[in-house]
Design an enzyme around this catalytic site. Structure first.
Site, PDB file in Angstrom:
ATOM      1  N   HIS A  49       0.807  -1.216   0.000  1.00 32.23           N
ATOM      2  CA  HIS A  49       0.000   0.000   0.000  1.00 32.23           C
ATOM      3  C   HIS A  49       0.846   1.275   0.000  1.00 32.23           C
ATOM      4  O   HIS A  49       0.621   2.147  -0.830  1.00 32.23           O
ATOM      5  CB  HIS A  49      -1.089   0.021   1.066  1.00 32.23           C
ATOM      6  CG  HIS A  49      -2.069   1.083   0.710  1.00 32.23           C
ATOM      7  ND1 HIS A  49      -2.973   0.937  -0.326  1.00 32.23           N
ATOM      8  CD2 HIS A  49      -2.213   2.360   1.131  1.00 32.23           C
ATOM      9  CE1 HIS A  49      -3.631   2.064  -0.493  1.00 32.23           C
ATOM     10  NE2 HIS A  49      -3.190   2.944   0.376  1.00 32.23           N
ATOM     11  N   TYR A  74       1.582   5.073  -2.612  1.00 39.98           N
ATOM     12  CA  TYR A  74       1.839   6.487  -2.278  1.00 39.98           C
ATOM     13  C   TYR A  74       3.248   6.899  -2.692  1.00 39.98           C
ATOM     14  O   TYR A  74       3.502   8.077  -2.929  1.00 39.98           O
ATOM     15  CB  TYR A  74       1.571   6.768  -0.798  1.00 39.98           C
ATOM     16  CG  TYR A  74       0.116   6.542  -0.480  1.00 39.98           C
ATOM     17  CD1 TYR A  74      -0.869   7.251  -1.172  1.00 39.98           C
ATOM     18  CD2 TYR A  74      -0.294   5.590   0.434  1.00 39.98           C
ATOM     19  CE1 TYR A  74      -2.206   7.021  -0.942  1.00 39.98           C
ATOM     20  CE2 TYR A  74      -1.633   5.349   0.668  1.00 39.98           C
ATOM     21  CZ  TYR A  74      -2.580   6.069  -0.026  1.00 39.98           C
ATOM     22  OH  TYR A  74      -3.913   5.834   0.195  1.00 39.98           O
ATOM     23  N   HIS A 134      -9.734   0.580 -10.890  1.00 40.40           N
ATOM     24  CA  HIS A 134      -9.286   1.530  -9.862  1.00 40.40           C
ATOM     25  C   HIS A 134      -7.810   1.862 -10.035  1.00 40.40           C
ATOM     26  O   HIS A 134      -7.419   3.021 -10.052  1.00 40.40           O
ATOM     27  CB  HIS A 134      -9.546   0.928  -8.473  1.00 40.40           C
ATOM     28  CG  HIS A 134      -8.849   1.630  -7.346  1.00 40.40           C
ATOM     29  ND1 HIS A 134      -9.178   2.901  -6.949  1.00 40.40           N
ATOM     30  CD2 HIS A 134      -7.820   1.235  -6.541  1.00 40.40           C
ATOM     31  CE1 HIS A 134      -8.390   3.268  -5.939  1.00 40.40           C
ATOM     32  NE2 HIS A 134      -7.554   2.272  -5.677  1.00 40.40           N
ATOM     33  N   PHE A 135      -6.989   0.831 -10.229  1.00 39.92           N
ATOM     34  CA  PHE A 135      -5.566   1.203 -10.271  1.00 39.92           C
ATOM     35  C   PHE A 135      -5.125   1.760 -11.614  1.00 39.92           C
ATOM     36  O   PHE A 135      -4.105   2.423 -11.696  1.00 39.92           O
ATOM     37  CB  PHE A 135      -4.648   0.117  -9.707  1.00 39.92           C
ATOM     38  CG  PHE A 135      -4.491  -1.161 -10.462  1.00 39.92           C
ATOM     39  CD1 PHE A 135      -3.859  -1.201 -11.675  1.00 39.92           C
ATOM     40  CD2 PHE A 135      -4.914  -2.356  -9.882  1.00 39.92           C
ATOM     41  CE1 PHE A 135      -3.671  -2.402 -12.329  1.00 39.92           C
ATOM     42  CE2 PHE A 135      -4.734  -3.558 -10.529  1.00 39.92           C
ATOM     43  CZ  PHE A 135      -4.108  -3.578 -11.766  1.00 39.92           C
ATOM     44  N   HIS A 136      -5.956   1.563 -12.640  1.00 40.17           N
ATOM     45  CA  HIS A 136      -5.585   2.242 -13.890  1.00 40.17           C
ATOM     46  C   HIS A 136      -5.899   3.733 -13.842  1.00 40.17           C
ATOM     47  O   HIS A 136      -5.240   4.506 -14.529  1.00 40.17           O
ATOM     48  CB  HIS A 136      -6.236   1.567 -15.099  1.00 40.17           C
ATOM     49  CG  HIS A 136      -5.440   0.382 -15.568  1.00 40.17           C
ATOM     50  ND1 HIS A 136      -5.575  -0.871 -15.032  1.00 40.17           N
ATOM     51  CD2 HIS A 136      -4.440   0.279 -16.492  1.00 40.17           C
ATOM     52  CE1 HIS A 136      -4.716  -1.703 -15.613  1.00 40.17           C
ATOM     53  NE2 HIS A 136      -4.015  -1.028 -16.492  1.00 40.17           N
ATOM     54  N   ARG A 173     -10.687 -10.576 -12.099  1.00 42.03           N
ATOM     55  CA  ARG A 173      -9.426 -10.059 -12.614  1.00 42.03           C
ATOM     56  C   ARG A 173      -8.469 -11.234 -12.804  1.00 42.03           C
ATOM     57  O   ARG A 173      -8.750 -12.353 -12.363  1.00 42.03           O
ATOM     58  CB  ARG A 173      -8.839  -9.023 -11.654  1.00 42.03           C
ATOM     59  CG  ARG A 173      -8.367  -9.598 -10.337  1.00 42.03           C
ATOM     60  CD  ARG A 173      -7.905  -8.528  -9.344  1.00 42.03           C
ATOM     61  NE  ARG A 173      -6.579  -8.003  -9.676  1.00 42.03           N
ATOM     62  CZ  ARG A 173      -5.784  -7.377  -8.804  1.00 42.03           C
ATOM     63  NH1 ARG A 173      -6.194  -7.177  -7.550  1.00 42.03           N
ATOM     64  NH2 ARG A 173      -4.610  -6.925  -9.151  1.00 42.03           N
ATOM     65  N   ARG A 174      -7.355 -10.992 -13.474  1.00 37.85           N
ATOM     66  CA  ARG A 174      -6.260 -11.948 -13.594  1.00 37.85           C
ATOM     67  C   ARG A 174      -6.683 -13.300 -14.160  1.00 37.85           C
ATOM     68  O   ARG A 174      -6.344 -14.342 -13.592  1.00 37.85           O
ATOM     69  CB  ARG A 174      -5.613 -12.173 -12.223  1.00 37.85           C
ATOM     70  CG  ARG A 174      -4.946 -10.916 -11.715  1.00 37.85           C
ATOM     71  CD  ARG A 174      -4.277 -11.124 -10.400  1.00 37.85           C
ATOM     72  NE  ARG A 174      -3.185 -10.170 -10.248  1.00 37.85           N
ATOM     73  CZ  ARG A 174      -2.522  -9.972  -9.140  1.00 37.85           C
ATOM     74  NH1 ARG A 174      -2.823 -10.652  -8.072  1.00 37.85           N
ATOM     75  NH2 ARG A 174      -1.533  -9.112  -9.093  1.00 37.85           N
TER      76      ARG A 174
END
Ligand code: HAS
Length: 550
Positions: free
Chosen positions: A217, A221, A368-370, A433-434
């Protein structure tokens, strides 16, 4: 112009774009597979190998190398030449990272480490992959410590002056990175290397995933903070304004340092073996780490407004018309900021236990992470590239380059919008996913789910194709700015934009510079959030045999 320090920064940036090139080609392949356009990749190009190369090249290698290039250039700009020792350490770190990278990437390409970028046990890769990772982490520490040493040397030589904001942010980000990497170093060195070498035959999976997310996590950041550094330090200058509050910017970085580590359980909410009370504590801390992002949003709006008013804007939203949308150095991160609004909302959804039950392990998370790292962060990095590369190589950045840059970032934004929206929607419909089996063996029920007007898998390859076009244009523009553009005359030199503070007379509170205090608080929170659950895992969580991927 090319100084010795700029050469170091350029080496990091150039290698970053090499990984960007490899990673984005893999991205296109994946989009085509997930959309059902390519039914199956040839056996030598297995889907999971491509997915691992995509994740490792973009999420780990492109980001880190880019960040270090940007940071070295920035500490040189704001605090002067690096000492010979510091520069040598910077290069030492660079080469260690390159050796580690070559080991890991070659192992992945050989098909001996198709374990994805999170390399979860019990998937087991060849030991070369883990040893490569360990070297890469050590290299990043060496370079990171070199940057911090430069900052503290400067501070010693200028005891009366306020420390430069950019350097301050570099120290905060590196402290975050070093503390976070302790988790991944522990699982790689103490668990995974002995296990993949056959010295132990079983591995404690829950512990390894916990140590990974202790790192994973704050890793996000570590990607975000350099983008924020650009937003706080450079964007006001580019829009003809000033930094709204120097102290607020510093405080937001401190809050990230304190709160971004003891939150890894929000990636493990669905995992058994971790008590609900501990998950609750870490979810609460996750909501705390949202605050510095809200502060950043507030600060950006304030900078936009005050810059607009300086240019004569009136009314509540008059500033909106005064922003320099035609300047790719601004447009790109600005589009990234727009993406970050739904991205942040998505993050808060993810961390809400009951809602995570719906989205966990679906394409929603990939969406979300894209839009976090793939849009807010990467679009900020694109904006930086357009001035940083000519700044480092002493070449020009012409109006036609700016126009091509705008085309590149608009293509990226449109492609990302189409692809990530589809990912969020498909995820809500239950698409996992995956998985390489994205048409689910042509199961009629699945086809019915995913072939509607709203939830259609075809949006993935369409978006991925636009992203691919954009990335190839970016690579071309990088090569042009690095090697082909005409050399700049003294008047044409491209500068590193550093803004002034709105109120330079207001010195930031001294307490913000007390790094030992903040690291101390960070350690206390980590112990509070992790020590009991980890002890529990050490004693009660059974070890499991591995699954060899090669
Ligand atoms: Fe996340 C999963 C929660 C932020 C990246 N995240 C992931 C994964 C990645 C990732 C890579 O709680 C997948 C990992 C994997 O492979 O399994 N995330 C959060 C939360 C935040 C958050 C609460 N994530 C990020 C950032 C990332 C990132 C940043 C990369 C850089 N995330 C989660 C959770 C999961 C997760 C769960 C696990 C899900 C699962 O089930 O597996 C927060 O930090 C977000 C706070 C952000 C805001 C937005 C502030 C808005 C700003 C823009 C202002 C705009 C302006 C312009 C000024 C509150 C600053 C406006 C102008 C106008 C004119 C309008």
């Amino acid at each position: 112009a090319k100084s010795k320090d700029n050469r170091l920064a350029f080496a990091f940036i150039a290698t970053a774009f090499l990984f960007f090139f490899i990673g984005t080609i893999c991205g296109l392949l994946q989009g085509l597979v997930r959309g059902g356009v390519i039914k199956q990749l040839p056996y030598w190009l297995d889907y999971y190998k491509v997915l691992t190369t995509h994740g490792v090249s973009l999420a780990l290698l492109f980001t880190t190398n880019f960040i270090y290039g940007f940071f070295f250039a920035g500490v040189h700009k704001t605090m002067g030449n690096l000492s010979a020792k510091v520069r040598a350490a910077g290069w030492g770190g660079f080469w260690l990272m390159i050796i580690g990278t070559i080991m890991a990437v070659v192992t992945v390409l050989a098909g001996d480490a198709s374990v994805l970028y999170t390399f979860y046990a019990p998937l087991k890769a060849s030991p070369f992959f883990y040893i490569g990772l360990a070297l890469w982490v050590i290299g990043s520490w060496v370079s990171g410590i070199a940057m911090m040493a430069h900052y503290f040397q400067w501070k010693k030589q200028h005891p009366q002056e306020t420390t430069p904001l950019f350097g301050y942010m570099v120290v905060g980000t590196n402290l975050l990175w070093i503390t976070a990497c302790l988790g991944v170093a522990a699982t790689v060195v103490l668990q995974m290397i002995p296990w993949s070498l056959g010295m132990t035959d079983k591995i404690n999976i829950l512990l390894s995933r916990t140590l990974f997310w202790y790192f994973g996590h704050p890793l996000v950041y570590f990607w975000l903070l350099p983008a924020y550094a650009y937003w706080y330090v450079s964007i006001p200058k580019l829009i003809g304004g000033k930094i709204f509050s120097d102290s607020l910017a510093r405080l937001s970085f401190i809050l990230f340092l304190i709160f971004s580590i003891p939150v890894g359980f929000h990636h493990q909410l669905m995992e058994p073996g971790i008590g609900e009370g501990w998950k609750f504590i870490q979810v609460s801390l996750t909501l705390m780490v949202v605050i510095p992002s809200l502060m950043t949003a507030f600060s950006m709006f304030a900078s936009f407004e005050s810059a607009g008013r300086r240019k004569g804007a009136t009314g509540l939203f008059g500033w909106w018309k005064k922003l320099p949308y035609g300047d790719v150095r601004f447009l790109s991160p600005f589009l990234g900021m727009l993406f970050f609004i739904p991205a942040g909302i998505g993050g808060i959804i993810n961390t809400s236990y009951q809602l995570d039950e719906i989205v966990h392990n679906t394409l929603w998370v990939v969406g979300h992470f894209h839009i976090t790292v793939g849009a807010a962060v990467v679009m900020s990095f694109f904006g930086i590239t357009y001035w940083l590369v000519p700044h480092l190589t002493g070449r020009t950045f012409s109006k036609s380059m700016n126009r091509l840059g705008i085309l590149q970032v608009v293509l990226w934004a449109v492609g990302m919008f189409i692809m990530s929206t589809a990912m969020h929607v498909l995820g809500l419909y239950g698409a996992p996913r995956r998985t390489a089996y994205s048409t689910y063996g042509n199961d009629p029920v699945a086809l019915d789910w995913f072939h509607g007007l709203v939830a259609n898998q075809l949006y993935l390859p369409i978006g991925a194709f636009l992203l691919f076009l954009s990335s190839m244009l970016m690579v071309y523009l990088f090569i042009h700015l690095a090697f082909l553009a005409p050399k700049a005359t003294a008047d044409e030199r491209v500068d590193f934009p550093i803004s002034e503070a709105e109120h330079p007379e207001e010195k930031p509170p001294v307490i913000l510079d007390k790094w030992k205090l903040w690291v101390g608080i960070c350690v206390v929170l980590i112990l509070l959030a992790y020590s009991v659950p980890v002890m529990d895992m050490l004693h009660h969580s059974p070890a499991s045999p591995g699954y060899r991927t090669w």
